[in-house]
Design a protein around this motif. Structure first.
Motif, mmCIF file in Angstrom:
data_model
loop_
_atom_site.group_PDB
_atom_site.id
_atom_site.type_symbol
_atom_site.label_atom_id
_atom_site.label_comp_id
_atom_site.label_asym_id
_atom_site.label_seq_id
_atom_site.Cartn_x
_atom_site.Cartn_y
_atom_site.Cartn_z
ATOM 1 N N CYS A 5 5.287 3.999 -13.959
ATOM 2 C CA CYS A 5 5.818 4.078 -12.601
ATOM 3 C C CYS A 5 5.888 2.704 -11.950
ATOM 4 C CB CYS A 5 4.990 5.026 -11.746
ATOM 5 S SG CYS A 5 3.211 4.829 -11.897
ATOM 6 N N ASP A 20 5.071 1.929 -8.830
ATOM 7 C CA ASP A 20 3.873 1.679 -8.024
ATOM 8 C C ASP A 20 2.915 2.832 -8.264
ATOM 9 O OD1 ASP A 20 1.936 1.622 -5.954
ATOM 10 O OD2 ASP A 20 3.285 0.504 -4.644
ATOM 11 N N THR A 21 1.797 2.567 -8.918
ATOM 12 C CA THR A 21 0.882 3.653 -9.286
ATOM 13 C C THR A 21 0.317 4.368 -8.070
ATOM 14 O OG1 THR A 21 -0.946 2.055 -9.439
ATOM 15 C CG2 THR A 21 0.257 2.567 -11.477
ATOM 16 N N ARG A 22 0.050 3.635 -6.985
ATOM 17 C CA ARG A 22 -0.498 4.271 -5.782
ATOM 18 C C ARG A 22 0.522 5.208 -5.150
ATOM 19 N NH1 ARG A 22 -2.033 -1.248 -2.953
ATOM 20 N NH2 ARG A 22 0.024 -1.603 -3.861
ATOM 21 N N THR A 76 3.077 6.657 -6.643
ATOM 22 C CA THR A 76 3.304 7.803 -7.527
ATOM 23 C C THR A 76 2.136 8.775 -7.471
ATOM 24 O OG1 THR A 76 4.710 6.502 -8.987
ATOM 25 C CG2 THR A 76 3.715 8.485 -9.925
ATOM 26 N N GLN A 77 0.914 8.268 -7.385
ATOM 27 C CA GLN A 77 -0.243 9.154 -7.280
ATOM 28 C C GLN A 77 -0.156 10.007 -6.019
ATOM 29 O OE1 GLN A 77 -2.434 10.923 -8.862
ATOM 30 N NE2 GLN A 77 -3.790 9.237 -9.552
ATOM 31 N N ALA A 101 -6.109 8.106 -13.054
ATOM 32 C CA ALA A 101 -5.556 6.756 -12.996
ATOM 33 C C ALA A 101 -5.194 6.233 -14.377
ATOM 34 C CB ALA A 101 -6.558 5.817 -12.323
ATOM 35 N N LEU A 134 -1.566 6.738 -15.570
ATOM 36 C CA LEU A 134 -0.477 6.078 -14.862
ATOM 37 C C LEU A 134 -0.372 4.637 -15.358
ATOM 38 C CD1 LEU A 134 -1.080 7.343 -11.209
ATOM 39 C CD2 LEU A 134 0.412 8.318 -12.967
ATOM 40 N N ALA A 151 1.575 0.995 -14.804
ATOM 41 C CA ALA A 151 2.393 0.202 -13.873
ATOM 42 C C ALA A 151 3.508 -0.499 -14.645
ATOM 43 C CB ALA A 151 1.525 -0.816 -13.151
#
Length: 324
Positions: free
Chosen positions: A60, A62-64, A66-67, A79, A82, A84
């Motif tokens: 993704c 931006d992992t944050r 997408t989370q 985490a 996922l 980055a």
């Protein structure tokens, strides 16, 4: 538009996704390109929901971000699941994704919103995966480009009416941006642009060069404060200035095609206007010749500019030596 749906709202959707899409084939060792909502989470597709549940990992932008989206959709991912993959590391991160695909994992790729690879990261990853001989499977879905085109009403009144060019984001520097917009003004087809809120006023000033050509503005598409309006390009800056709210949010824009009668074809313009333009082009730079020709003949400056560029290109082509 109503408030965004909550995670609890997607319980039935996740079950429906399994029932509707679960019987399809999802090969291992494949990269799944998944379009995600551009605003309203309810625009996620059933197949996208199923794949996001199925895959071994999600790459993704931006992992944050997408989370947060996954949790809002009722999906939980640790985490470690996922990866980055963004504009600053896409080429290097692609190798790690390829190694996991070669081990037989299924991996999805999502950008922050919309369809990956369309002004968002993803294209380099896809290219690297294909070069490695691995499969890439696209899942169609939300895109600000097609969303606004569908609501722009591109009228079927000429050969260019159904075609459009996707130009993406304009350059940040003023001189480059002005040259970019001048080139767009000469394009007979519709042109789709994207822009961020902090640069929209500068783009509006540059787009005034397109004169009376119609411009459809899409602001905050699919979100609670969505706004869609069509104005002459020269009035876009005034439209923005009419309300502080209008200068907020993400923008998609459609510069409508030149009217059929104002295209670059010689037969689509008054013969006298063409003659004036020819005479001025012989003595003056293109922009000056077009400005004066428009003042003298009353013809559209955009149409004159497009015709002048066509003539310049033809003249340059005629001067090239033929192959021996």
């Amino acid at each position: 538009m109503n408030a965004l749906p909550s995670a609890a709202s997607f319980g039935a959707a996740l079950q429906a996704a399994r029932e509707a899409a679960g019987s399809q084939d999802y090969p291992a060792g494949a990269l799944y390109i998944v379009a995600t909502p551009i605003g309203n989470r309810a625009d996620i597709t059933l197949r996208a929901l199923h794949v996001l549940q199925l895959v071994d990992a999600i790459a993704c932008e931006d992992t944050r971000h997408t989370q947060q989206l996954l949790r809002a959709l009722g999906l939980e991912r640790g985490a470690a699941q996922l990866i980055a993959v963004h504009q600053h590391n896409e080429s290097s991160a692609a190798q790690g994704v390829i190694e996991r695909l070669q081990r037989g994992e299924r991996i999805a790729y999502v950008s922050d919103a919309g369809t990956p690879g369309v002004s968002d990261p993803g294209a380099r990853l896809v290219d690297a995966v294909r070069e490695a001989g691995l499969r890439v499977l696209p899942l169609p879905g939300a895109s600000s480009v097609t969303t606004l085109v569908s609501a722009a009403g591109l009228r079927a009144d000429g050969p260019q009416s159904s075609a459009f060019v996707f130009a993406g984001f304009a350059p940040a520097k003023s001189g480059e941006r002005d040259a970019f917009v001048q080139a767009l003004a000469a394009e007979a087809r519709a042109v789709v642009l994207l822009e961020a809120p902090h640069r929209i006023e500068a783009l509006a000033q540059s787009l005034a060069a397109a004169g009376a050509r119609r411009l459809t503005i899409g602001r905050e598409l699919t979100k609670q404060f969505e706004e869609i309006a069509t104005v002459p390009a020269q009035d876009f800056a005034a439209w923005l200035a009419a309300s502080a709210q209008r200068r907020r949010g993400e923008f998609a824009l459609v510069l409508h095609p030149l009217p059929a009668a104002a295209g670059a074809d010689d037969g689509g313009m008054d013969a006298q206007a063409q003659r004036v333009l020819r005479l001025l082009l012989a003595e003056l730079p293109t922009k000056s010749a077009v400005r004066l020709a428009a003042e003298i003949s009353g013809a559209s400056r955009n149409a004159l500019y497009a015709l002048a560029l066509q003539w310049r290109a033809q003249d340059e082509g005629a001067q090239e030596p033929e192959d021996a």
